[in-house]
Design a protein around this motif. Sequence first.
Motif, mmCIF file in Angstrom:
data_model
loop_
_atom_site.group_PDB
_atom_site.id
_atom_site.type_symbol
_atom_site.label_atom_id
_atom_site.label_comp_id
_atom_site.label_asym_id
_atom_site.label_seq_id
_atom_site.Cartn_x
_atom_site.Cartn_y
_atom_site.Cartn_z
ATOM 1 N N ASN A 1 -27.193 -54.734 26.429
ATOM 2 C CA ASN A 1 -26.570 -53.957 27.506
ATOM 3 C C ASN A 1 -27.027 -52.511 27.563
ATOM 4 O O ASN A 1 -26.563 -51.745 28.404
ATOM 5 N N SER A 2 -27.918 -52.120 26.661
ATOM 6 C CA SER A 2 -28.485 -50.765 26.714
ATOM 7 C C SER A 2 -29.907 -50.810 26.172
ATOM 8 O O SER A 2 -30.269 -51.696 25.388
ATOM 9 N N ASN A 3 -30.692 -49.841 26.594
ATOM 10 C CA ASN A 3 -32.073 -49.765 26.131
ATOM 11 C C ASN A 3 -32.123 -49.442 24.637
ATOM 12 O O ASN A 3 -33.015 -49.890 23.911
ATOM 13 N N GLY A 4 -31.123 -48.671 24.162
ATOM 14 C CA GLY A 4 -31.059 -48.332 22.746
ATOM 15 C C GLY A 4 -30.852 -49.574 21.880
ATOM 16 O O GLY A 4 -31.475 -49.715 20.823
ATOM 17 N N GLU A 5 -29.977 -50.460 22.326
ATOM 18 C CA GLU A 5 -29.750 -51.698 21.590
ATOM 19 C C GLU A 5 -31.015 -52.553 21.564
ATOM 20 O O GLU A 5 -31.339 -53.190 20.558
ATOM 21 N N LEU A 6 -31.711 -52.554 22.679
ATOM 22 C CA LEU A 6 -32.951 -53.337 22.769
ATOM 23 C C LEU A 6 -33.992 -52.823 21.769
ATOM 24 O O LEU A 6 -34.648 -53.607 21.077
ATOM 25 N N LEU B 1 -27.119 -69.302 31.983
ATOM 26 C CA LEU B 1 -26.720 -69.927 30.716
ATOM 27 C C LEU B 1 -25.210 -70.036 30.528
ATOM 28 O O LEU B 1 -24.745 -70.559 29.511
ATOM 29 N N GLY B 2 -24.455 -69.542 31.494
ATOM 30 C CA GLY B 2 -23.030 -69.790 31.465
ATOM 31 C C GLY B 2 -22.193 -68.697 30.835
ATOM 32 O O GLY B 2 -22.656 -67.576 30.584
ATOM 33 N N ASP B 3 -20.934 -69.053 30.556
ATOM 34 C CA ASP B 3 -19.904 -68.106 30.149
ATOM 35 C C ASP B 3 -20.269 -67.328 28.887
ATOM 36 O O ASP B 3 -19.839 -66.187 28.707
ATOM 37 N N ALA B 4 -21.036 -67.916 27.996
ATOM 38 C CA ALA B 4 -21.398 -67.236 26.742
ATOM 39 C C ALA B 4 -22.120 -65.925 27.000
ATOM 40 O O ALA B 4 -22.051 -64.998 26.176
ATOM 41 N N LEU B 5 -22.803 -65.806 28.136
ATOM 42 C CA LEU B 5 -23.563 -64.596 28.458
ATOM 43 C C LEU B 5 -22.888 -63.761 29.553
ATOM 44 O O LEU B 5 -23.522 -62.924 30.184
ATOM 45 N N SER B 6 -21.588 -63.967 29.742
ATOM 46 C CA SER B 6 -20.892 -63.262 30.820
ATOM 47 C C SER B 6 -20.775 -61.760 30.566
ATOM 48 O O SER B 6 -20.551 -60.983 31.507
ATOM 49 N N THR B 7 -20.901 -61.321 29.306
ATOM 50 C CA THR B 7 -20.802 -59.883 29.015
ATOM 51 C C THR B 7 -22.079 -59.130 29.365
ATOM 52 O O THR B 7 -22.099 -57.897 29.329
ATOM 53 N N PHE B 8 -23.146 -59.849 29.677
ATOM 54 C CA PHE B 8 -24.415 -59.206 30.040
ATOM 55 C C PHE B 8 -24.540 -59.201 31.568
ATOM 56 O O PHE B 8 -25.070 -60.126 32.162
ATOM 57 N N LYS B 9 -24.018 -58.142 32.190
ATOM 58 C CA LYS B 9 -23.942 -58.083 33.654
ATOM 59 C C LYS B 9 -25.328 -57.867 34.291
ATOM 60 O O LYS B 9 -25.795 -58.660 35.088
ATOM 61 N N ARG B 10 -25.952 -56.763 33.970
ATOM 62 C CA ARG B 10 -27.323 -56.468 34.441
ATOM 63 C C ARG B 10 -28.085 -55.893 33.255
ATOM 64 O O ARG B 10 -28.369 -54.694 33.169
ATOM 65 N N PRO B 11 -28.399 -56.757 32.310
ATOM 66 C CA PRO B 11 -28.875 -56.283 31.004
ATOM 67 C C PRO B 11 -30.330 -55.819 31.001
ATOM 68 O O PRO B 11 -31.110 -56.118 31.894
ATOM 69 N N TYR B 12 -30.649 -55.132 29.944
ATOM 70 C CA TYR B 12 -32.036 -54.847 29.582
ATOM 71 C C TYR B 12 -32.563 -56.065 28.831
ATOM 72 O O TYR B 12 -31.800 -56.831 28.244
ATOM 73 N N PHE B 13 -33.861 -56.242 28.845
ATOM 74 C CA PHE B 13 -34.417 -57.400 28.148
ATOM 75 C C PHE B 13 -35.776 -57.046 27.561
ATOM 76 O O PHE B 13 -36.452 -56.099 27.977
ATOM 77 N N THR B 14 -36.151 -57.808 26.566
ATOM 78 C CA THR B 14 -37.510 -57.763 26.048
ATOM 79 C C THR B 14 -37.891 -59.176 25.629
ATOM 80 O O THR B 14 -37.017 -60.011 25.366
#
Length: 537
Positions: free
Chosen positions: A426-431, A403-416
Amino acid sequence: MKKQIIITLILLLATVYATVVYFKNLNTPGMRTSKVMQVIPDDAALIFEFNNEKGFYDIFNGSKLFVSIIGKQKLDELDTLKNLLLQNPSLEKYFSGQNIFVSLHPSKTDNIGLMLTISSGNGFDGSMLEDLSKLPNSGFVVTPLKMSGGQGYTIYINSLKKRFYITSKGDDIFSGSFSKDLIDSSLNHKNKKDRKSFELLSEQQSTNSLANLYINFEQISPLLDQLFQNKNTDILRTLRILSDLATLSLNYRNEALMFNGSTAVNLNEAIGYSNLFINQQPIVNHLKDIFPSTTAYSVNFGMSDPLKFTADLSAFNSKAGFGNERDKLLNKIKAETGKSFKKDFNNLLANEFAVVTTRYFEKFAIVSVKNGAKIKSLLSAVSTMSDESSGQLNYEKLPFFLLGDALSTFKRPYFTVIDNYLIFANSNGELKSYNDIYINRKFLSKNEQNNQFNNLLAERSNISYFLSLKNIQPILERDLYPTIYQTFKSPEQSLKDFYAVSIQLSAGDKNFYTNFCLKLNTDSTDLKSQIATQSQQ
């Protein structure tokens, strides 16, 4: 016959004379926007233009809008200048009806330098200021100022106990500032003929507008650097890397400062991330309905044709030198999972994604997808799953290449995946935090004042920036210089008195139609009463 010829010649001469006088009046010095703006140094990020006439001041008399933006002290200073100089009975005929240009610049000594530029009527001479200062109770003292490149004067204003500097390079155009450095910069400024610093309105549009705002996005970042000690802040990140020029006109409202107009895309520069949306149609923004109630700032992207966007993004990354890295990553995923991951992801991508930062420094990417079940299946092949809907990506920079530069801060993120939304953090706690927000409907859209704010915005856009002036305070306390933050938090009127600010860009004709909205916090009883009174008048 001879008499008729003479009469005809007289009428013809009278017509020519009237025509010359008419067009001469149309081209009064105050309307010479282009010439006046050429005097303003190129490092100006914003220029606010309005007409120096009583009607304009009457409209905003008693309003909280401008005092909250620039602060009571600076507004009092400008008001003192207006009364002593621009509307001084002895000078009024030279400046009444002339357009004033207030520009903001990075400053060596101050955080942000403010300069006023105005064109005078014929016959004004700076030496008149010296004569005025000698009158009893003039309120100021004027001394000539030796400056290379033009004439200048120092005006010591008794009530302010400050010096104001005025200079002119000729052509009846004068610049003034409390900053001597900024006046020196104005005198040394040479207009670059090969590049425009600002895009101008047509003369008819300018005449019909109450006030105008000119933005040079390329200069926004240097200006903000004067305020932020944290140079890595991502507040308005994609906006700060634009090199475009915006020209906006004021739409007056009691409780909000609203501008709309266009942003001219700089097609001569290398294509930027935001330009990937220039060939998309504006879409209705729905993702903001599920932003957390604690949202401090966000950017929302919308595209009418997701497949075209992803194709343009691939071309953009290749030109930017990321093609080999991207291909290597995708080939690795193909070899290890057997998936044509990017192609499958693109086919499931819907028409919106956003990046949201909360007052608690949480950061989420929210991506609208066509089928939540299928996106879960696809992501499970490239992730370490913690449950059937959540996990962590096994490959770095995958969101960036998707998705480009807007998501550059999410290197190897957690997801749901929740319903048809893909959430990165960027963390399981945030998720887990966002999962709680979603399940318990802790959304910004549940706030009545936020809904009032949204009613002022365009329904459709391609890029939409939002800042909550309340929720962003903890982040500003961390990122701003301490003295700047104390000004923001001042018990007197300041930017904290506003609820939120939004900038929306909507593609059209290879440019962006642009909406800017800064709305006062209407929770206060005083403001509610003021708005009600003004509405009844």
